[in-house]
Design an enzyme around this catalytic site. Sequence first.
Site, PDB file in Angstrom:
ATOM      1  N   HIS A  12      35.697 108.303  40.766  1.00  0.00           N
ATOM      2  CA  HIS A  12      36.514 109.257  41.514  1.00  0.00           C
ATOM      3  C   HIS A  12      36.659 110.544  40.713  1.00  0.00           C
ATOM      4  O   HIS A  12      37.266 110.544  39.636  1.00  0.00           O
ATOM      5  CB  HIS A  12      37.877 108.627  41.786  1.00  0.00           C
ATOM      6  CG  HIS A  12      38.772 109.455  42.618  1.00  0.00           C
ATOM      7  ND1 HIS A  12      39.923 110.006  42.132  1.00  0.00           N
ATOM      8  CD2 HIS A  12      38.692 109.835  43.914  1.00  0.00           C
ATOM      9  CE1 HIS A  12      40.524 110.680  43.092  1.00  0.00           C
ATOM     10  NE2 HIS A  12      39.796 110.596  44.181  1.00  0.00           N
ATOM     11  N   GLU A  39      32.569 110.173  43.768  1.00  0.00           N
ATOM     12  CA  GLU A  39      33.383 110.730  44.838  1.00  0.00           C
ATOM     13  C   GLU A  39      33.786 112.107  44.373  1.00  0.00           C
ATOM     14  O   GLU A  39      34.196 112.297  43.231  1.00  0.00           O
ATOM     15  CB  GLU A  39      34.625 109.873  45.087  1.00  0.00           C
ATOM     16  CG  GLU A  39      35.515 110.372  46.221  1.00  0.00           C
ATOM     17  CD  GLU A  39      36.447 111.529  45.860  1.00  0.00           C
ATOM     18  OE1 GLU A  39      36.866 112.251  46.778  1.00  0.00           O
ATOM     19  OE2 GLU A  39      36.751 111.730  44.674  1.00  0.00           O
ATOM     20  N   ASP A  41      35.166 116.289  45.879  1.00  0.00           N
ATOM     21  CA  ASP A  41      35.758 117.099  46.933  1.00  0.00           C
ATOM     22  C   ASP A  41      35.022 118.427  47.013  1.00  0.00           C
ATOM     23  O   ASP A  41      34.727 119.026  45.977  1.00  0.00           O
ATOM     24  CB  ASP A  41      37.234 117.372  46.615  1.00  0.00           C
ATOM     25  CG  ASP A  41      37.995 116.104  46.274  1.00  0.00           C
ATOM     26  OD1 ASP A  41      37.966 115.180  47.097  1.00  0.00           O
ATOM     27  OD2 ASP A  41      38.602 116.040  45.191  1.00  0.00           O
ATOM     28  N   HIS A  54      39.041 119.880  43.569  1.00  0.00           N
ATOM     29  CA  HIS A  54      39.962 119.037  44.330  1.00  0.00           C
ATOM     30  C   HIS A  54      40.891 119.833  45.237  1.00  0.00           C
ATOM     31  O   HIS A  54      40.990 119.570  46.422  1.00  0.00           O
ATOM     32  CB  HIS A  54      40.789 118.156  43.392  1.00  0.00           C
ATOM     33  CG  HIS A  54      41.787 117.321  44.121  1.00  0.00           C
ATOM     34  ND1 HIS A  54      41.429 116.303  44.975  1.00  0.00           N
ATOM     35  CD2 HIS A  54      43.139 117.376  44.147  1.00  0.00           C
ATOM     36  CE1 HIS A  54      42.511 115.766  45.496  1.00  0.00           C
ATOM     37  NE2 HIS A  54      43.565 116.397  45.009  1.00  0.00           N
ATOM     38  N   GLU A 101      34.112 114.358  49.979  1.00  0.00           N
ATOM     39  CA  GLU A 101      35.272 114.587  50.828  1.00  0.00           C
ATOM     40  C   GLU A 101      35.246 116.046  51.226  1.00  0.00           C
ATOM     41  O   GLU A 101      35.315 116.941  50.365  1.00  0.00           O
ATOM     42  CB  GLU A 101      36.560 114.250  50.087  1.00  0.00           C
ATOM     43  CG  GLU A 101      37.775 114.374  50.972  1.00  0.00           C
ATOM     44  CD  GLU A 101      39.050 113.894  50.304  1.00  0.00           C
ATOM     45  OE1 GLU A 101      40.127 114.345  50.749  1.00  0.00           O
ATOM     46  OE2 GLU A 101      38.984 113.095  49.354  1.00  0.00           O
TER      47      GLU A 101
END
Length: 116
Positions: A12, A39, A41, A54, A101
């Site tokens: 993450h 993962e 963003d 993020h 994301e």
Amino acid sequence: MPAPQAPQIIAHRGASRERPENSVAAFLRAAELGADALELDVHRTADGTIVVHHDPALADGRRITDVTTSQIAALRVRGEPIPTLAAVLDAVGGELGLYCELKGSDTAAGTLALIR
């Protein structure tokens, strides 16, 4: 009944305990530690570049959607540049799975174009 699959190790925001989160350094370290996937963003800058970060705003309060790629390139988070998604793909593409994301508006098309 098929055999169960082993769980994936998904880093993450990369190896964010050892390197600045969402940085190429964190993603490379995650690969070194044996992560199966990342993962991250993504946001779109004012001039259309997909960047990995993020929060929708930078530390100085400016929104990513209001700054240009060159303005982002001049910034550092704990000494590391805020990477473009293209830079992350160049560094680890094909080596690890990727979970993006999509944050903010107009990120999907640019993200898909880069991944393809």
